[in-house]
Design an enzyme around this catalytic site. Structure first.
Site, PDB file in Angstrom:
ATOM      1  N   SER A   1      -1.884  21.634  61.766  1.00 26.67           N
ATOM      2  CA  SER A   1      -2.377  22.363  60.602  1.00 26.67           C
ATOM      3  C   SER A   1      -3.746  21.806  60.224  1.00 26.67           C
ATOM      4  CB  SER A   1      -1.366  22.276  59.465  1.00 26.67           C
ATOM      5  OG  SER A   1      -1.652  23.228  58.470  1.00 26.67           O
TER       6      SER A   1
ATOM      7  N   GLY B   1      -1.521  19.287  55.791  1.00 24.57           N
ATOM      8  CA  GLY B   1      -1.300  19.501  54.375  1.00 24.57           C
ATOM      9  C   GLY B   1      -2.408  20.268  53.697  1.00 24.57           C
TER      10      GLY B   1
END
Length: 589
Positions: free
Chosen positions: A205, A126
């Protein structure tokens, strides 16, 4: 705040003792107190949800390292109280509870009498600004593979990554939360049936960046023994702040505070404001791919340091944990930037320099423009950025955002004597994969697809289910042996060799699975040359140019303007977050 919650739960526990008893629940006794986990109604898994693993300091201490978890007597039902840390996605779901003291973990335990089970700790992604632990629902993985999975929250954005290099804001609070979680797992996971000496960490990520950074930190020695880093690594642009103090100043100036050369005043800007007013969703859309509030190189303040030097310097020195590790990426990570295509394609044709990665440093604008022309010509030849070159647009952001860092990371590690490294590219698509509108309905493997396929999914197609089973087999093999295709496993998969200094071979996971050579060789060589000549090294906070003056009073902002619906739609137009949102909404039903 946790103490209030705990006392309240202890007060009502007598009224719920009859709920979830026998085979429908399981009690775990820890030093901090006892928890009752409930058996999932859909899976053969016990869920211990929202267990506090540490305490996040608040007020003037909000940017410091976490404290110990609260303690209590009695048994508390470990149910999902939907707690998340402050972040830009404050309106994602009305039932989510946003609070500063947000450090909770979720433990998923298979229904078995076995003990000493392997443990997988997942760090959510995120952009270091969004997300929470229970976004990833691993029940199918846990029940089918007989492992324990831990997910958790950590502080985000300025809350977790303001880095002034002072005792009030030393930096890396969010990473120190992650370390606190791993220490909690070491001390407590045996009570759940897990093996504290067999812990794998994984994420995608920002989660992939996190687990790779955790390998470089001296704070994590002995806390895990295998790593799976997806779509991110320690030398990605979003893994370390280039100039933490300047970042803090720029953000304050953007939000109307001007006394940024006064260290006391700048500190008060961050400590006195309402926590939600420190989040700005526009940071997600930087054309130069820089996120601003992310991990940083710390000053030595006589306390534990998470990151003592720039990641690349640590890799070159060889002073890091050389553990078995998998690096994976999706073939078309850059689909992540398709929501900006209509706007950005116009500007890329007019001024491509704005889209060069922020960690390339140039002596002057002429030099920067020359490099921009070189990169633009390499990807787009002499064509405009438009619907006819959308594939090239996707390739560019695949590289600039994610792949270049991963591919730069491999030879640095191998040259330092790190041999147990496995690299793969994921190109598998199915009927639910992201559609590229400009390519007449062609689907692509986008950001973190290879990670998300591991988790619970309602009514998967047969092709998706088969790939999920294959990926779970690969990951389970690695978690249990350190090798994704170990000899004698009876698997029909081709043997996956370790990668060499030339980034070859790599595993190709698509409609077929095979061993391939050097991935995107020419693209990687372009960026190798650019970073060798222009790469900028992340620096610790520089405090020499602050003035020492009395901190003036200023009007504290106590409320946070609600983001407009257009902004929120833009933030969550990413498929990555749409998928995550779907998962959490299903879980909340």
């Amino acid at each position: 705040m946790w103490r209030v919650t705990v006392l309240y739960c202890a007060f009502i526990v007598a009224t719920v003792l009859s709920q979830g008893t026998g085979e429908d629940s399981r009690v775990v006794n820890l030093n901090q107190g006892s928890f009752r986990g409930l058996k999932s109604s859909d899976y053969n898994v016990f869920q211990f949800l929202n267990i506090p693993y540490a305490s996040a300091p608040t007020g003037a201490d909000r940017f410091k390292a976490p404290g110990p978890p609260p303690q209590w007597s009695g048994i508390i039902d470990a149910k999902d109280r939907r707690i998340i840390c402050p972040q830009v996605s404050t309106l994602l779901h009305s039932t989510l509870v946003i609070q500063e003291d947000c450090l909770v973990a979720n433990i998923y335990v298979p229904n078995t009498v076995q003990s000493n089970l392997p443990v997988l700790v997942l760090v959510h992604g995120g952009a270091y600004m969004l997300g929470w632990g229970s976004m990833d629902q691993p029940n199918e993985l846990v029940s089918s593979k007989n492992i324990i999975v831990v997910t958790f929250n950590y502080r985000l954005g300025p809350h977790g990554f303001l880095c002034l290099g002072t005792e009030d804001a030393p930096g890396n609070a969010g990473m120190k939360d992650q370390v606190a979680l791993l220490r909690w797992v070491r001390d407590n996971i045996a009570e759940f049936g897990g093996n504290p000496n067999d812990v794998t960490i994984s994420g995608c990520s920002a989660g992939g960046s996190s687990v790779d950074l955790l390998m470089l930190s001296n704070m994590t020695n002995g806390l895990f023994n295998k790593v799976i880093s997806e779509s991110g690594c320690s030398v990605n642009l979003f893994s370390a702040q280039l100039n933490p103090v300047q970042n803090a100043r720029d953000f304050a100036l953007k939000h109307g505070f001007t006394d940024v050369m006064n260290l006391n005043a700048l500190t008060r800007f961050y400590t006195d404001r309402g926590i939600l007013s420190l989040f700005d969703e526009s940071l997600l859309f930087a054309k130069d791919s820089y996120l601003v509030f992310q991990p940083c190189v710390e000053n030595d303040l006589g306390q534990e340091i998470f990151l003592a030097d720039a990641p690349e310097n640590i890799l070159i020195s060889g002073d890091f944990k050389k553990l078995p590790v998998i690096y994976g990426y999706a073939k078309q990570e850059g689909i992540f930037r398709l929501p900006q295509f209509n706007e950005w394609s116009v500007e890329m044709n007019e001024n491509f320099t704005n889209f060069l990665p922020a960690d390339l440093h140039f002596d002057n604008e002429t030099q920067k423009a020359e490099v921009a022309r070189q990169v633009q010509k390499f990807y787009f030849q002499d064509r405009l950025v438009n619907d006819g070159t959308v594939s090239e647009y996707i390739d560019y952001f695949t590289d600039a955002l994610f792949l270049v860092g991963i591919l730069r990371n491999i030879p640095l590690r191998v040259r330092a004597g790190h041999t147990q490294i496995y690299l793969y590219e994921y190109s598998f698509t199915h009927s639910g994969s992201e559609v590229i509108p400009q390519l007449n309905g062609i689907r692509g493997a986008t950001h973190c697809d290879q990670y998300l396929i591991l988790f619970d999914h309602p009514s998967p197609s047969e092709e998706r289910l088969n790939m999920a089973l294959t990926m779970r087999e690969i990951i389970y093999n690695f978690i249990t042996t350190g090798n994704p295709t170990p000899p004698g496993s009876g698997s029909s998969l081709p043997t996956w060799p370790q990668v060499g200094v030339d980034r070859s071979p790599h595993y190709s996971v698509g409609s077929t699975i095979e061993v391939a050579g050097i991935p995107v060789r020419e693209r990687a060589e372009l960026w190798d040359d650019l970073y060798a000549r222009y790469g900028a090294t992340p620096q610790p906070p520089m405090l020499d140019d602050f003035v020492n003056t009395t901190t003036p009073d200023y009007e504290e902002e106590t409320t946070t303007p609600e983001p407009n619906s257009a902004t929120l739609n833009n933030v969550f137009s990413y498929k990555f977050w749409i998928v995550y949102t779907t998962v959490i909404l299903i879980a909340l039903k």
